[in-house]
Scaffold this motif. Structure first.
Motif, PDB file in Angstrom:
ATOM      1  N   SER A  77       0.831  -1.210   0.000  1.00  0.00           N
ATOM      2  CA  SER A  77       0.000   0.000   0.000  1.00  0.00           C
ATOM      3  C   SER A  77       0.864   1.257   0.000  1.00  0.00           C
ATOM      4  O   SER A  77       0.417   2.323  -0.413  1.00  0.00           O
ATOM      5  N   GLU A  78       2.091   1.113   0.464  1.00  0.00           N
ATOM      6  CA  GLU A  78       3.025   2.240   0.467  1.00  0.00           C
ATOM      7  C   GLU A  78       3.728   2.401  -0.871  1.00  0.00           C
ATOM      8  O   GLU A  78       3.934   3.509  -1.343  1.00  0.00           O
ATOM      9  N   HIS A  79       4.125   1.271  -1.481  1.00  0.00           N
ATOM     10  CA  HIS A  79       4.765   1.327  -2.798  1.00  0.00           C
ATOM     11  C   HIS A  79       4.909  -0.066  -3.389  1.00  0.00           C
ATOM     12  O   HIS A  79       5.146  -1.039  -2.670  1.00  0.00           O
ATOM     13  N   PRO A  80       4.763  -0.163  -4.716  1.00  0.00           N
ATOM     14  CA  PRO A  80       4.965  -1.444  -5.387  1.00  0.00           C
ATOM     15  C   PRO A  80       6.425  -1.889  -5.247  1.00  0.00           C
ATOM     16  O   PRO A  80       7.319  -1.056  -5.106  1.00  0.00           O
ATOM     17  N   CYS A  81       6.646  -3.198  -5.269  1.00  0.00           N
ATOM     18  CA  CYS A  81       8.021  -3.689  -5.177  1.00  0.00           C
ATOM     19  C   CYS A  81       8.124  -5.123  -5.669  1.00  0.00           C
ATOM     20  O   CYS A  81       7.122  -5.775  -5.950  1.00  0.00           O
ATOM     21  N   ALA A  82       9.343  -5.599  -5.750  1.00  0.00           N
ATOM     22  CA  ALA A  82       9.642  -6.953  -6.201  1.00  0.00           C
ATOM     23  C   ALA A  82       9.634  -7.912  -5.017  1.00  0.00           C
ATOM     24  O   ALA A  82       9.674  -7.498  -3.856  1.00  0.00           O
ATOM     25  N   VAL A  83       9.607  -9.200  -5.322  1.00  0.00           N
ATOM     26  CA  VAL A  83       9.582 -10.244  -4.300  1.00  0.00           C
ATOM     27  C   VAL A  83      10.760 -10.107  -3.347  1.00  0.00           C
ATOM     28  O   VAL A  83      10.603 -10.214  -2.129  1.00  0.00           O
ATOM     29  N   GLY A  84      11.941  -9.869  -3.874  1.00  0.00           N
ATOM     30  CA  GLY A  84      13.134  -9.755  -3.039  1.00  0.00           C
ATOM     31  C   GLY A  84      13.027  -8.652  -2.003  1.00  0.00           C
ATOM     32  O   GLY A  84      13.449  -8.832  -0.856  1.00  0.00           O
ATOM     33  N   GLN A  85      12.463  -7.531  -2.393  1.00  0.00           N
ATOM     34  CA  GLN A  85      12.279  -6.428  -1.452  1.00  0.00           C
ATOM     35  C   GLN A  85      11.327  -6.820  -0.325  1.00  0.00           C
ATOM     36  O   GLN A  85      11.559  -6.473   0.830  1.00  0.00           O
ATOM     37  N   LEU A  86      10.273  -7.533  -0.685  1.00  0.00           N
ATOM     38  CA  LEU A  86       9.330  -7.995   0.338  1.00  0.00           C
ATOM     39  C   LEU A  86       9.994  -9.014   1.257  1.00  0.00           C
ATOM     40  O   LEU A  86       9.841  -8.946   2.476  1.00  0.00           O
ATOM     41  N   ALA A  87      10.731  -9.942   0.667  1.00  0.00           N
ATOM     42  CA  ALA A  87      11.389 -10.983   1.459  1.00  0.00           C
ATOM     43  C   ALA A  87      12.386 -10.383   2.445  1.00  0.00           C
ATOM     44  O   ALA A  87      12.550 -10.901   3.556  1.00  0.00           O
ATOM     45  N   ASP A  88      13.034  -9.295   2.062  1.00  0.00           N
ATOM     46  CA  ASP A  88      13.982  -8.631   2.969  1.00  0.00           C
ATOM     47  C   ASP A  88      13.290  -8.047   4.194  1.00  0.00           C
ATOM     48  O   ASP A  88      13.901  -7.885   5.238  1.00  0.00           O
ATOM     49  N   ARG A  89      12.011  -7.734   4.070  1.00  0.00           N
ATOM     50  CA  ARG A  89      11.263  -7.102   5.165  1.00  0.00           C
ATOM     51  C   ARG A  89      10.464  -8.087   6.010  1.00  0.00           C
ATOM     52  O   ARG A  89       9.913  -7.709   7.035  1.00  0.00           O
ATOM     53  N   PRO A 127       9.816 -12.130   7.789  1.00  0.00           N
ATOM     54  CA  PRO A 127      10.534 -13.263   8.379  1.00  0.00           C
ATOM     55  C   PRO A 127      10.247 -14.588   7.660  1.00  0.00           C
ATOM     56  O   PRO A 127      10.183 -15.636   8.285  1.00  0.00           O
ATOM     57  N   VAL A 128      10.038 -14.527   6.342  1.00  0.00           N
ATOM     58  CA  VAL A 128       9.796 -15.734   5.549  1.00  0.00           C
ATOM     59  C   VAL A 128      10.705 -15.727   4.333  1.00  0.00           C
ATOM     60  O   VAL A 128      11.235 -14.686   3.940  1.00  0.00           O
ATOM     61  N   SER A 129      10.869 -16.887   3.732  1.00  0.00           N
ATOM     62  CA  SER A 129      11.760 -17.021   2.578  1.00  0.00           C
ATOM     63  C   SER A 129      11.165 -16.378   1.328  1.00  0.00           C
ATOM     64  O   SER A 129       9.960 -16.110   1.263  1.00  0.00           O
ATOM     65  N   ARG A 130      12.011 -16.170   0.377  1.00  0.00           N
ATOM     66  CA  ARG A 130      11.579 -15.609  -0.899  1.00  0.00           C
ATOM     67  C   ARG A 130      10.527 -16.495  -1.576  1.00  0.00           C
ATOM     68  O   ARG A 130       9.519 -15.982  -2.071  1.00  0.00           O
ATOM     69  N   PRO A 131      10.733 -17.847  -1.620  1.00  0.00           N
ATOM     70  CA  PRO A 131       9.681 -18.692  -2.199  1.00  0.00           C
ATOM     71  C   PRO A 131       8.357 -18.585  -1.439  1.00  0.00           C
ATOM     72  O   PRO A 131       7.286 -18.627  -2.047  1.00  0.00           O
ATOM     73  N   ALA A 132       8.424 -18.427  -0.124  1.00  0.00           N
ATOM     74  CA  ALA A 132       7.194 -18.269   0.659  1.00  0.00           C
ATOM     75  C   ALA A 132       6.491 -16.964   0.297  1.00  0.00           C
ATOM     76  O   ALA A 132       5.264 -16.926   0.169  1.00  0.00           O
ATOM     77  N   VAL A 133       7.264 -15.896   0.116  1.00  0.00           N
ATOM     78  CA  VAL A 133       6.675 -14.614  -0.297  1.00  0.00           C
ATOM     79  C   VAL A 133       5.988 -14.777  -1.645  1.00  0.00           C
ATOM     80  O   VAL A 133       4.876 -14.290  -1.853  1.00  0.00           O
ATOM     81  N   SER A 134       6.631 -15.486  -2.559  1.00  0.00           N
ATOM     82  CA  SER A 134       6.033 -15.725  -3.882  1.00  0.00           C
ATOM     83  C   SER A 134       4.706 -16.462  -3.762  1.00  0.00           C
ATOM     84  O   SER A 134       3.740 -16.128  -4.461  1.00  0.00           O
ATOM     85  N   GLN A 135       4.637 -17.440  -2.872  1.00  0.00           N
ATOM     86  CA  GLN A 135       3.390 -18.175  -2.669  1.00  0.00           C
ATOM     87  C   GLN A 135       2.301 -17.275  -2.079  1.00  0.00           C
ATOM     88  O   GLN A 135       1.144 -17.335  -2.493  1.00  0.00           O
ATOM     89  N   HIS A 136       2.674 -16.432  -1.137  1.00  0.00           N
ATOM     90  CA  HIS A 136       1.706 -15.492  -0.556  1.00  0.00           C
ATOM     91  C   HIS A 136       1.210 -14.518  -1.625  1.00  0.00           C
ATOM     92  O   HIS A 136       0.011 -14.199  -1.681  1.00  0.00           O
ATOM     93  N   LEU A 137       2.107 -14.051  -2.474  1.00  0.00           N
ATOM     94  CA  LEU A 137       1.710 -13.134  -3.542  1.00  0.00           C
ATOM     95  C   LEU A 137       0.761 -13.814  -4.526  1.00  0.00           C
ATOM     96  O   LEU A 137      -0.171 -13.186  -5.021  1.00  0.00           O
ATOM     97  N   GLY A 169      11.623  -5.491 -17.070  1.00  0.00           N
ATOM     98  CA  GLY A 169      12.857  -6.198 -17.378  1.00  0.00           C
ATOM     99  C   GLY A 169      12.730  -7.638 -16.926  1.00  0.00           C
ATOM    100  O   GLY A 169      11.788  -8.332 -17.294  1.00  0.00           O
ATOM    101  N   ASN A 170      13.668  -8.099 -16.104  1.00  0.00           N
ATOM    102  CA  ASN A 170      13.600  -9.473 -15.612  1.00  0.00           C
ATOM    103  C   ASN A 170      12.954  -9.559 -14.222  1.00  0.00           C
ATOM    104  O   ASN A 170      12.977 -10.610 -13.599  1.00  0.00           O
ATOM    105  N   ARG A 171      12.397  -8.466 -13.747  1.00  0.00           N
ATOM    106  CA  ARG A 171      11.752  -8.433 -12.419  1.00  0.00           C
ATOM    107  C   ARG A 171      10.252  -8.303 -12.557  1.00  0.00           C
ATOM    108  O   ARG A 171       9.748  -7.704 -13.499  1.00  0.00           O
ATOM    109  N   ARG A 172       9.573  -8.866 -11.594  1.00  0.00           N
ATOM    110  CA  ARG A 172       8.120  -8.683 -11.488  1.00  0.00           C
ATOM    111  C   ARG A 172       7.869  -7.734 -10.328  1.00  0.00           C
ATOM    112  O   ARG A 172       8.314  -7.967  -9.215  1.00  0.00           O
ATOM    113  N   ILE A 173       7.154  -6.683 -10.625  1.00  0.00           N
ATOM    114  CA  ILE A 173       6.827  -5.682  -9.607  1.00  0.00           C
ATOM    115  C   ILE A 173       5.369  -5.878  -9.202  1.00  0.00           C
ATOM    116  O   ILE A 173       4.470  -5.874 -10.037  1.00  0.00           O
TER     117      ILE A 173
END
Length: 105
Positions: A23-35, A37-47, A62-66
């Motif tokens: 809600s604050e700003h769009p971002c990539a999976v990696g940015q979410l995973a950094d914030r 306490p779950v893994s990057r694959p888990a963030v992808s599943q939640h998304l 490019g090669n990122r999904r926002i």
């Protein structure tokens, strides 16, 4: 049943945190995973769950999904919740007006 799927998706605290962050700003999976306490694959599943519920959109850059919030899905969810809010306010008003010492107008 989009509203039911959206409410179910938001029942998970990690998905709620994702929605709050997006809600604050769009971002990539990696940015979410950094914030979170779950893994990057888990963030992808939640998304994926949030996207399937109509709450999140994805845009290729490019090669990122926002990921960002889907205004239409969030709007539908808000309309759904607002119906209950309006009903609750009407009920509250009726209750107050029926109580002794309540507003007489």
């Amino acid at each position: 049943m989009t509203n039911a799927r959206a409410l179910e998706a938001l029942g998970d605290p990690t998905r709620r945190a994702i929605v709050e962050y997006l809600s604050e700003h769009p971002c990539a999976v990696g940015q979410l995973a950094d914030r979170l306490p779950v893994s990057r694959p888990a963030v992808s599943q939640h998304l994926k769950v949030l996207k399937d519920a109509g709450l999140v959109t994805v845009q290729q850059e490019g090669n990122r999904r926002i990921y960002g919030l889907d205004p239409e899905g969030i709007g539908e969810l808000r309309d759904y919740v607002d119906r209950f809010w309006s009903s609750a306010l009407r009920s509250f008003k009726q209750r107050v007006e029926q109580e002794p010492g309540g507003n007489d107008d």
